[in-house]
Motif scaffolding. Structure first.
Motif, short mmCIF file in Angstrom:
data_model
loop_
_atom_site.label_atom_id
_atom_site.label_comp_id
_atom_site.label_asym_id
_atom_site.label_seq_id
_atom_site.Cartn_x
_atom_site.Cartn_y
_atom_site.Cartn_z
N HIS A 127 -0.50 -11.50 27.49
CA HIS A 127 -0.95 -12.34 26.38
C HIS A 127 -2.47 -12.34 26.29
CE1 HIS A 127 -1.45 -15.74 23.68
NE2 HIS A 127 -2.18 -16.34 24.60
N ARG A 128 -3.15 -12.55 27.42
CA ARG A 128 -4.62 -12.55 27.43
C ARG A 128 -5.17 -11.18 27.07
NH1 ARG A 128 -6.33 -17.46 26.88
NH2 ARG A 128 -8.37 -16.65 27.49
N PHE B 200 -3.56 -8.62 25.18
CA PHE B 200 -3.26 -8.20 23.81
C PHE B 200 -3.88 -9.11 22.77
CE2 PHE B 200 0.96 -6.07 25.25
CZ PHE B 200 0.23 -5.06 25.85
N ARG B 201 -3.92 -10.41 23.04
CA ARG B 201 -4.40 -11.33 22.02
C ARG B 201 -5.90 -11.58 22.11
NH1 ARG B 201 -1.67 -17.09 20.14
NH2 ARG B 201 -3.13 -17.53 18.47
N HIS B 202 -6.44 -11.57 23.34
CA HIS B 202 -7.84 -11.91 23.52
C HIS B 202 -8.68 -10.74 24.05
CE1 HIS B 202 -6.89 -16.13 22.73
NE2 HIS B 202 -5.88 -16.00 23.57
N THR C 142 6.28 -16.22 27.79
CA THR C 142 5.11 -16.23 26.91
C THR C 142 4.87 -17.62 26.34
OG1 THR C 142 5.52 -13.92 26.33
CG2 THR C 142 4.06 -15.15 24.89
N ALA D 204 1.34 -19.22 26.71
CA ALA D 204 0.49 -19.23 25.52
C ALA D 204 0.52 -20.54 24.75
CB ALA D 204 0.89 -18.09 24.59
N ALA E 191 5.26 -9.11 23.94
CA ALA E 191 3.90 -9.63 23.85
C ALA E 191 3.21 -9.11 22.59
CB ALA E 191 3.10 -9.25 25.09
N GLY F 273 1.92 -11.03 19.09
CA GLY F 273 0.54 -10.84 18.68
C GLY F 273 0.38 -10.60 17.19
N PRO G 279 -0.10 -11.45 13.52
CA PRO G 279 -0.77 -12.65 13.01
C PRO G 279 0.16 -13.72 12.47
CG PRO G 279 -1.98 -10.70 12.36
CD PRO G 279 -0.71 -10.22 13.02
N ARG H 146 1.80 -15.52 15.26
CA ARG H 146 0.90 -16.40 15.98
C ARG H 146 0.83 -17.75 15.28
NH1 ARG H 146 -2.88 -11.90 16.53
NH2 ARG H 146 -4.29 -12.94 15.08
N ASP I 29 2.24 -21.45 16.79
CA ASP I 29 1.51 -22.71 16.83
C ASP I 29 2.29 -23.81 16.11
OD1 ASP I 29 -0.49 -21.39 18.17
OD2 ASP I 29 -1.66 -20.98 16.37
#
Length: 210
Positions: A52-53, A55-57, A124, A128, A187, A191, A193, A196, A200
């Motif tokens: 996660h860290r 691929f996303r960040h 995840t 996340a 993952a 990712g 958009p 994501r 949330d």
């Protein structure tokens, strides 16, 4: 013509594959050290969080040190999640082997499909999303999978086909990518958009309903 940009792209792909293989080996080591039941949960959580860290960040810290730190991050919670998933899966498999009525077998197959969806996303969710409580975490994982069912089916198909090809033609690759590859697929799915944003939203809904 093969130029510098193509060389950089190939190098990035090779570096990523090596990192993925190293994460898979770390997953195996932690699982074995935890005698399976106690190790598979923390190992799966650490793998999910690192991916996660990454691929996303775009974060790629040293895998080994970071992986072991992530394994201890949530203490007993990943162990509990893994125990619930394995216990439920064991019960369903026993039912499938012992039941003779087709409708009961169909119900257990459906339950296994639901369990797979939860399993594909649950770690995840732990890594996340700020979702507290086992029930809320399981519900969030299920909602993510069902809310993006077509991506879940595509991810499952890609994972199964890849693993089947490795089993058929290159068994040693299973040691390098057997767990990390499906984890990376899901993952990547999370990712996307739109997913994501959905993640949330589902976190807020699940926390409110818990």
């Amino acid at each position: 013509m093969f130029g510098f940009e193509q060389f950089v792209t190939i190098n990035q792909w090779l570096t990523g594959l090596w990192r993925l293989a190293w994460l898979n080996l770390l997953w195996i080591v932690v699982t074995v050290l935890g005698l399976g039941v106690l190790g598979v949960g923390p190992a799966s959580y650490a793998l999910a969080k690192y991916l996660h860290r990454w691929f996303r960040h775009g974060e790629t810290p040293p895998p080994a040190r970071t992986f072991f730190r992530y394994c201890l991050e949530l203490r007993w919670r990943p162990v509990l999640v893994a125990a619930v998933l394995m216990g439920a899966g064991g019960i369903m498999l026993v039912n499938l082997m012992s039941l003779s009525d087709w409708y009961l077998r169909a119900a257990n197959l459906l339950a296994l499909a639901v369990l797979w969806i939860i399993t594909a996303y649950i770690f995840t969710v732990l890594a996340a999303l700020d979702v507290q409580g086992l029930r809320a975490q399981l519900v969030s994982a299920l909602l993510l999978g069902l809310g993006s069912l077509h991506w879940t089916i595509l991810g499952t198909t890609a994972s199964v086909v890849s693993l089947a090809l490795m089993l058929r033609f290159a068994v040693p690759l299973l040691v390098l990518f057997g767990v990390a590859l499906p984890a990376a697929v899901f993952a990547l799915i999370l990712g996307i958009p739109t997913l994501r944003l959905r993640a949330d939203y589902l976190a807020i809904v699940t926390i409110a309903a818990a």
